[in-house]
Enzyme design. Sequence first.
Site, mmCIF file in Angstrom:
data_model
loop_
_atom_site.group_PDB
_atom_site.id
_atom_site.type_symbol
_atom_site.label_atom_id
_atom_site.label_comp_id
_atom_site.label_asym_id
_atom_site.label_seq_id
_atom_site.Cartn_x
_atom_site.Cartn_y
_atom_site.Cartn_z
ATOM 1 N N ASN A 128 10.112 4.571 -7.366
ATOM 2 C CA ASN A 128 9.398 3.289 -7.370
ATOM 3 C C ASN A 128 9.108 2.957 -5.908
ATOM 4 O OD1 ASN A 128 8.571 0.660 -7.471
ATOM 5 N ND2 ASN A 128 10.274 -0.073 -8.725
ATOM 6 N N ARG A 157 6.436 5.298 -10.601
ATOM 7 C CA ARG A 157 5.915 4.006 -11.062
ATOM 8 C C ARG A 157 4.607 3.727 -10.323
ATOM 9 N NH1 ARG A 157 7.586 -2.004 -9.308
ATOM 10 N NH2 ARG A 157 6.333 -3.060 -10.855
ATOM 11 N N HIS A 170 4.498 -5.494 -15.521
ATOM 12 C CA HIS A 170 5.865 -5.358 -16.076
ATOM 13 C C HIS A 170 5.840 -4.636 -17.430
ATOM 14 C CE1 HIS A 170 7.067 -9.351 -13.853
ATOM 15 N NE2 HIS A 170 7.406 -8.293 -13.100
ATOM 16 N N ARG A 189 5.752 -17.284 -6.296
ATOM 17 C CA ARG A 189 4.356 -17.330 -6.751
ATOM 18 C C ARG A 189 4.122 -18.567 -7.613
ATOM 19 N NH1 ARG A 189 4.291 -11.367 -9.130
ATOM 20 N NH2 ARG A 189 5.932 -10.785 -7.680
#
Length: 402
Positions: A8, A92, A181, A242
């Site tokens: 990742n 990923r 996700h 966020r």
Amino acid sequence: MPIILTINAGSSSVKFQCFEMTDEVCLAKGQVDRLGSPSPNLFYKRHDSVTHQTNVPPVEYETVFHSIFEILLNIEKGILQNLNDIAAVGHRVVHGGSRFAESALITPKVETAIDQCIPLAPLHNPYNLGGIHACRQALPNATHVAVFDTAFHQTMPDYAYMYALPYSLYEQHGIRRYGFHGTSHRYVSMRAAEILGHPLTSLKLITCHLGNGCSLTAVNQGRSVDTSMGLTPLEGLMMGTRSGDIDPAIIFHLMEEGQMPAAAINQMLNRESGLLGISGIASDVRDLFRAVSEGNPMAALALKMFSYRVRQYIGKYAAVLGGLDALIFTAGIGENAPSIRATICEKLGFLGIHLDEEKNRSDEMEKVIHQADAPVKLLVIPTNEELMIARDTLRLIEGSGT
Ligand code: ADP
């Protein structure tokens, strides 16, 4: 005994895990973080709890992978005798655009497609590609697989993924909801079906991935039918830093009245908003709980807003699904913050959601937390995106005959 490495690769960290896939055992895992700082760190942990931590020279991005291979090959602490023991690497990749509805064997064409998605994920895809290049160079005999965060959501119908903007923006610039996700939402959906003992194809689920980034997904018969993140991971729920959903006119107001340049607004919406922006203290809910216990009203407001918005989306997705069999909590907050789970479920009794406080506070990591006679099942399931990446990778190498 196929060994699969998962990677990742992000802008500030590279995380890795090595799996022995016959039994789905994690042999070792670790990460190099603080990339870009003068002293990146490597953390490593083997299955028998042998650990290793060291500073890595602040070298070029792709060189970081040499440090990872070095520790995996280390005579005392490693798990490999030869890099060729790695049969395949699962990478990923954050954005696969509309091209990838599933994981894919990495070919030059697939690399080009990932490269073409850079405008949609400029902070992620270049690093994901960097990881792919470095690993392909170091492991030319291994099979490389891309597992996309967006792929699971490609089953959304057009009326769910379209924005009500001129259609030409979609045609010319690919402006639509993609969702993220996906690997986590897919993993917990599958695990929920196992726990409930029902086929996934018979279930209406809402999966709540609540970590630093947060998203909800409506899953009907194992397929994502709507999700809260959009073109980018900024849309939807309130998150650590966020904003999630806002009136887009706020941006023009800030530009015109506040003389804020676009880059500063972008920075504010992504890094200075959410739990951090409201509390003025922190993006981590553990810090906010501490502040609330000391009487801080802004931390309390931030947490109330967070839960309120998750509850709003649950209502929305119950309507999208036309019913609900189970609600699943996962990721850092979803797995570890029982008080937030409880506040989210308040007032949802009309949907058949009844939380059992004692079960909610039990120490088990994976647990069922609804009252015995509740129509909607409530589950806490630790996410395992790496295992999902390794499973996809194994499936693809078996399918390709490599
Ligand atoms: P990421 O999205 O970066 O993978 P995680 O899923 O690890 O993030 O979630 C990180 C967040 O989870 C932290 O910012 C914190 O708010 C929350 N968290 C982690 N551990 C705990 C805990 N033990 N109790 C409450 N909240 C936690």
